[in-house]
Design an enzyme around this catalytic site. Structure first.
Site, mmCIF file in Angstrom:
data_model
loop_
_atom_site.group_PDB
_atom_site.id
_atom_site.type_symbol
_atom_site.label_atom_id
_atom_site.label_comp_id
_atom_site.label_asym_id
_atom_site.label_seq_id
_atom_site.Cartn_x
_atom_site.Cartn_y
_atom_site.Cartn_z
ATOM 1 N N LYS A 5 5.893 2.442 3.279
ATOM 2 C CA LYS A 5 6.923 1.422 3.531
ATOM 3 C C LYS A 5 6.885 0.361 2.426
ATOM 4 O O LYS A 5 5.915 -0.386 2.331
ATOM 5 C CB LYS A 5 6.725 0.726 4.877
ATOM 6 C CG LYS A 5 7.952 -0.138 5.195
ATOM 7 C CD LYS A 5 7.712 -1.217 6.205
ATOM 8 C CE LYS A 5 7.366 -2.556 5.617
ATOM 9 N NZ LYS A 5 8.437 -3.221 4.839
ATOM 10 N N GLY A 25 -1.006 -7.014 1.321
ATOM 11 C CA GLY A 25 -0.090 -8.084 1.706
ATOM 12 C C GLY A 25 -0.860 -9.309 2.142
ATOM 13 O O GLY A 25 -1.991 -9.534 1.688
ATOM 14 N N SER A 26 -0.274 -10.067 3.052
ATOM 15 C CA SER A 26 -0.879 -11.343 3.445
ATOM 16 C C SER A 26 -2.072 -11.145 4.376
ATOM 17 O O SER A 26 -2.147 -10.159 5.114
ATOM 18 C CB SER A 26 0.166 -12.212 4.133
ATOM 19 O OG SER A 26 0.583 -11.585 5.323
ATOM 20 N N THR A 27 -2.983 -12.104 4.344
ATOM 21 C CA THR A 27 -4.169 -12.055 5.197
ATOM 22 C C THR A 27 -3.762 -12.080 6.671
ATOM 23 O O THR A 27 -4.346 -11.385 7.503
ATOM 24 C CB THR A 27 -5.102 -13.228 4.848
ATOM 25 O OG1 THR A 27 -5.512 -13.039 3.487
ATOM 26 C CG2 THR A 27 -6.323 -13.279 5.733
ATOM 27 N N GLU A 28 -2.718 -12.849 6.960
ATOM 28 C CA GLU A 28 -2.267 -12.968 8.351
ATOM 29 C C GLU A 28 -1.848 -11.605 8.914
ATOM 30 O O GLU A 28 -2.299 -11.192 9.993
ATOM 31 C CB GLU A 28 -1.079 -13.931 8.347
ATOM 32 C CG GLU A 28 -0.620 -14.381 9.688
ATOM 33 C CD GLU A 28 0.733 -15.074 9.572
ATOM 34 O OE1 GLU A 28 1.162 -15.381 8.443
ATOM 35 O OE2 GLU A 28 1.353 -15.268 10.624
ATOM 36 N N GLY A 75 -2.593 -8.699 7.637
ATOM 37 C CA GLY A 75 -3.786 -7.836 7.570
ATOM 38 C C GLY A 75 -4.651 -7.968 8.820
ATOM 39 O O GLY A 75 -5.129 -6.981 9.368
ATOM 40 N N GLU A 86 -5.976 -4.909 1.408
ATOM 41 C CA GLU A 86 -6.059 -5.677 0.161
ATOM 42 C C GLU A 86 -5.189 -6.899 0.391
ATOM 43 O O GLU A 86 -3.971 -6.799 0.438
ATOM 44 C CB GLU A 86 -5.565 -4.802 -1.002
ATOM 45 C CG GLU A 86 -6.069 -5.275 -2.344
ATOM 46 C CD GLU A 86 -5.106 -6.231 -2.989
ATOM 47 O OE1 GLU A 86 -5.271 -7.452 -2.760
ATOM 48 O OE2 GLU A 86 -4.209 -5.785 -3.700
ATOM 49 N N CYS A 111 -1.981 -11.409 -6.227
ATOM 50 C CA CYS A 111 -3.046 -11.719 -5.264
ATOM 51 C C CYS A 111 -4.314 -12.190 -5.978
ATOM 52 O O CYS A 111 -5.077 -12.976 -5.447
ATOM 53 C CB CYS A 111 -3.320 -10.520 -4.385
ATOM 54 S SG CYS A 111 -3.495 -9.005 -5.309
ATOM 55 N N GLU A 128 -3.392 -19.932 -0.442
ATOM 56 C CA GLU A 128 -2.729 -19.109 -1.449
ATOM 57 C C GLU A 128 -1.272 -19.556 -1.564
ATOM 58 O O GLU A 128 -0.535 -19.526 -0.584
ATOM 59 C CB GLU A 128 -2.784 -17.635 -1.026
ATOM 60 C CG GLU A 128 -2.200 -16.713 -2.058
ATOM 61 C CD GLU A 128 -2.327 -15.238 -1.695
ATOM 62 O OE1 GLU A 128 -1.987 -14.870 -0.564
ATOM 63 O OE2 GLU A 128 -2.772 -14.461 -2.556
HETATM 64 P P1 NDP Z 1 3.478 -9.691 4.265
HETATM 65 O O1 NDP Z 1 2.033 -9.501 4.471
HETATM 66 O O2 NDP Z 1 4.327 -10.056 5.429
HETATM 67 O O3 NDP Z 1 4.119 -8.380 3.632
HETATM 68 C C1 NDP Z 1 3.434 -7.265 3.121
HETATM 69 C C2 NDP Z 1 4.016 -5.976 3.677
HETATM 70 O O4 NDP Z 1 3.725 -5.849 5.073
HETATM 71 C C3 NDP Z 1 5.531 -5.892 3.582
HETATM 72 O O5 NDP Z 1 5.917 -4.556 3.360
HETATM 73 C C4 NDP Z 1 5.943 -6.376 4.950
HETATM 74 O O6 NDP Z 1 7.240 -6.024 5.294
HETATM 75 C C5 NDP Z 1 4.924 -5.699 5.837
HETATM 76 N N1 NDP Z 1 4.733 -6.302 7.150
HETATM 77 C C6 NDP Z 1 5.123 -7.536 7.594
HETATM 78 N N2 NDP Z 1 4.745 -7.723 8.876
HETATM 79 C C7 NDP Z 1 4.101 -6.586 9.248
HETATM 80 C C8 NDP Z 1 3.462 -6.180 10.463
HETATM 81 N N3 NDP Z 1 3.397 -6.965 11.520
HETATM 82 N N4 NDP Z 1 2.875 -4.959 10.502
HETATM 83 C C9 NDP Z 1 2.897 -4.155 9.423
HETATM 84 N N5 NDP Z 1 3.500 -4.486 8.254
HETATM 85 C C10 NDP Z 1 4.086 -5.688 8.161
HETATM 86 O O7 NDP Z 1 3.692 -10.738 3.115
HETATM 87 P P2 NDP Z 1 4.987 -11.646 2.866
HETATM 88 O O8 NDP Z 1 5.937 -10.854 2.095
HETATM 89 O O9 NDP Z 1 5.509 -12.257 4.130
HETATM 90 O O10 NDP Z 1 4.371 -12.817 1.996
HETATM 91 C C11 NDP Z 1 3.724 -13.901 2.631
HETATM 92 C C12 NDP Z 1 2.528 -14.349 1.861
HETATM 93 O O11 NDP Z 1 1.608 -13.292 1.770
HETATM 94 C C13 NDP Z 1 2.813 -14.689 0.412
HETATM 95 O O12 NDP Z 1 3.268 -15.983 0.287
HETATM 96 C C14 NDP Z 1 1.467 -14.480 -0.204
HETATM 97 O O13 NDP Z 1 0.672 -15.631 -0.021
HETATM 98 C C15 NDP Z 1 0.882 -13.337 0.586
HETATM 99 N N6 NDP Z 1 1.030 -12.044 -0.090
HETATM 100 C C16 NDP Z 1 -0.061 -11.478 -0.639
HETATM 101 C C17 NDP Z 1 0.056 -10.288 -1.324
HETATM 102 C C18 NDP Z 1 -1.106 -9.640 -1.943
HETATM 103 O O14 NDP Z 1 -0.924 -8.815 -2.836
HETATM 104 N N7 NDP Z 1 -2.297 -9.915 -1.515
HETATM 105 C C19 NDP Z 1 1.343 -9.626 -1.499
HETATM 106 C C20 NDP Z 1 2.430 -10.273 -0.810
HETATM 107 C C21 NDP Z 1 2.250 -11.432 -0.155
HETATM 108 P P3 NDP Z 1 8.422 -7.034 4.873
HETATM 109 O O15 NDP Z 1 8.397 -7.201 3.414
HETATM 110 O O16 NDP Z 1 9.621 -6.347 5.315
HETATM 111 O O17 NDP Z 1 8.167 -8.310 5.613
#
Ligand code: NDP
Length: 500
Positions: free
Chosen positions: A197, A249-252, A254, A271, A305, A402
């Site tokens: 995804k 993606g985000s820690t939240e 994760g 990650e 990140c 972050e």
């Molecule tokens: P997210 O963690 O929401 O997004 C990462 C991926 O997870 C996207 O494909 C997202 O879909 C998907 N996702 C969102 N919610 C869920 C869920 N409940 N279960 C499974 N998958 C989910 O990051 P954001 O895009 O909201 O960014 C927010 C913050 O996260 C940024 O400001 C940054 O601080 C951090 N971040 C860190 C990254 C890293 O590489 N460590 C990368 C991106 C963000 P969708 O895009 O459709 O929401």
């Protein structure tokens, strides 16, 4: 400061660079009006019947409509991956699997300009970066893991590696194609099949990648793509037909995924975010360090990140570092992502821009001093000027959270002990940088910094053979290198060495 340095720093900084525009042609990319989901080797309409627009963040123009995969769509994609796993892919001679990966790598190289333009259009990153970093690295990951596909027995001697099954992979928007490569290449090399995804805001390069898969004649169902927002990701996570989740993606999010998978026996690698310390000692080559600092935080608009978002400068060189840094910032060109002169492109989304603005306002309110070079930001689209905060206390939100934007916090230290203590004072532990002339100091610092990746006299360097991943709230599991294969393998029924 030497006399020469004094003269140089007194010289006026040109306020306007008169570059001729050098736009990359965008007509190499042809987009469909609307994209379905890639399931079983073909594009299908989503059973949900829902679509959403994806835009160019540099001007808010719509680029295409993309499917919002619902629960039934995710199930269909998982079933297709299962079928491909059971009936072909997992039993294929490893050297045959390698051939497909080599093909994909070569096609990515052949089509790299097309992909680079699309990546910049949909994500807002400068073409110079998508062309010179994202694309070569994405191809390099496929080449690297192609080489391992038929050597797993040698990579893990006496452990009888076997694939896990179906991998569910969820990637973010900051390096859309590169994150796809980090995820898909090791999974396929290890003999798994995939449902991926991409992020809601940057699905287009992943959709174009499906065309590469068709060109490479990858057996149907080995890679499936479900587009959509976080709800689609959540469906994939909870689907019982998925044997392993790999998330960046985000820690939240994760943490939510970890809670969902706890006790299910299904594998997980995470990650997540970071708040890297970039540490500059007084014996460092300063001009090089300035370039490293700039690359560390303004590369990809700071949507990285492992960005070097906390700069720790030894107190004795604080003044020259900050003044050199400010001068250098004045030469950064912010603007059209498709212009080859551009250093800093567009912020990826309105939502991310709001988050950056909110944290920057918090930094000012808490008492930090802000510096932004004079630069004209385009009127349409999402933009944020390169920003440096000085006078930052460790407790400020800008030093703790972050930001994921082009915003640097400068702090100071006196001794190596103090640098280590301050650098480690964060819930994250993804990366760090050390700038010094002394090799022994680099090694001593590297052994004490709690970060998965530590760069010495450089920053933001990546190589497919080098494992990448974090400690603490930056996640667990490694991507890249041999370590990156382990989470996709079963060893006589035992978990991988990260306990995933
Ligand atoms: P997210 O963690 O929401 O997004 C990462 C991926 O997870 C996207 O494909 C997202 O879909 C998907 N996702 C969102 N919610 C869920 C869920 N409940 N279960 C499974 N998958 C989910 O990051 P954001 O895009 O909201 O960014 C927010 C913050 O996260 C940024 O400001 C940054 O601080 C951090 N971040 C860190 C990254 C890293 O590489 N460590 C990368 C991106 C963000 P969708 O895009 O459709 O929401």
């Amino acid at each position: 400061m030497t006399e020469l340095e004094k003269k140089r720093s007194a010289a006026p900084v040109p306020s306007e660079w008169t570059y001729a525009p050098a736009p990359e042609a965008r007509d190499i990319v042809s987009l469909e009006e609307r994209y379905g989901l890639f399931v079983g080797g073909e594009f299908v309409e989503p059973r949900s019947g829902e679509y959403f627009p994806t835009i160019d963040p540099s001007n808010e123009e719509p680029l295409a409509e993309v499917a919002q995969a619902g629960p039934e769509d995710v199930s269909a994609a998982v079933a297709s991956a299962r079928e491909a796993f059971e009936n072909g892919w997992s039993g294929l001679a490893p050297a045959e699997r390698a051939k497909y990966l080599f093909r994909i790598a070569r096609i990515l190289q052949e089509r790299s300009r097309e992909f680079a333009v699309l990546e910049s259009l949909n994500g807002g990153k400068p073409i110079r970066e998508s062309r010179d970093v994202d694309l070569p690295l994405a191809a390099a990951h496929f080449f690297y893991y192609a080489g391992w596909a038929d050597k797993l027995e040698y990579a893990f001697p006496n452990r009888r590696p076997r694939p896990l099954g179906v991998a569910g992979q969820i990637i973010p928007w900051n390096f859309p194609l590169l994150m796809l490569a980090w995820k898909i290449a090791p999974a396929l090399a290890a003999g798994n099949t995939v449902v991926l995804k991409p992020a809601e805001t940057t699905p287009l390069s992943a959709l174009l990648f499906c065309d590469v898969l068709r060109q490479a004649e990858l057996p149907h169902g080995v890679v499936n793509l479900v587009t959509g927002d976080g709800r689609t990701g959540a469906e994939l996570v909870k689907h019982e037909g998925v044997d392993k989740i790999a998330f960046t993606g985000s820690t939240e999010v994760g943490k939510a995924i970890q809670r969902e998978l706890a006790g299910t026996g299904r594998r997980l690698t995470l990650e997540l975010g970071g708040k890297a310390a970039n540490i500059v000692f007084d014996d460092a080559p300063l001009d090089q360090a300035i370039e490293g600092i700039v690359n560390g935080i303004y590369f990809n608009q700071g949507h990285v990140c492992c960005a070097g978002s906390r700069l720790f400068v030894q107190e004795s060189i604080y003044e020259p570092v900050v003044s050199k840094l400010k001068r250098r910032l004045q030469t950064l060109r912010v603007g059209d992502p498709l212009d080859k002169n551009t250093d800093v492109g567009a912020i990826n989304s309105k939502q991310q821009l709001t988050k950056i603005e909110e944290l920057v306002a918090a930094g000012e309110a808490e008492g930090a001093e802000i510096y932004q070079p004079p630069c004209r930001l385009p009127e349409r689209g999402y933009w944020f000027a390169p920003t440096v905060f000085t006078n930052v206390a460790q407790s400020y939100r800008i030093a703790q959270e972050e930001i994921f934007g082009p915003v640097l916090s400068v702090l100071t230290f006196r001794t190596p002990d103090e640098a280590v203590e301050k650098a480690n004072n964060t819930p994250y532990g993804l990366s760090a940088g050390v700038w010094t002339d002394k090799g022994s100091r680099i090694l001593a610092m590297a052994s004490r910094l709690r970060a998965g990746v530590i760069w010495a006299n450089t920053f933001n360097r990546f190589d497919p053979s080098s494992p990448f991943g974090g400690y603490k709230e930056s996640g667990f599991g490694r991507e890249g290198g041999l370590h990156g294969l382990e989470p996709y393998l079963d060893f006589d029924g035992k978990a991988d060495s990260f306990g995933g």
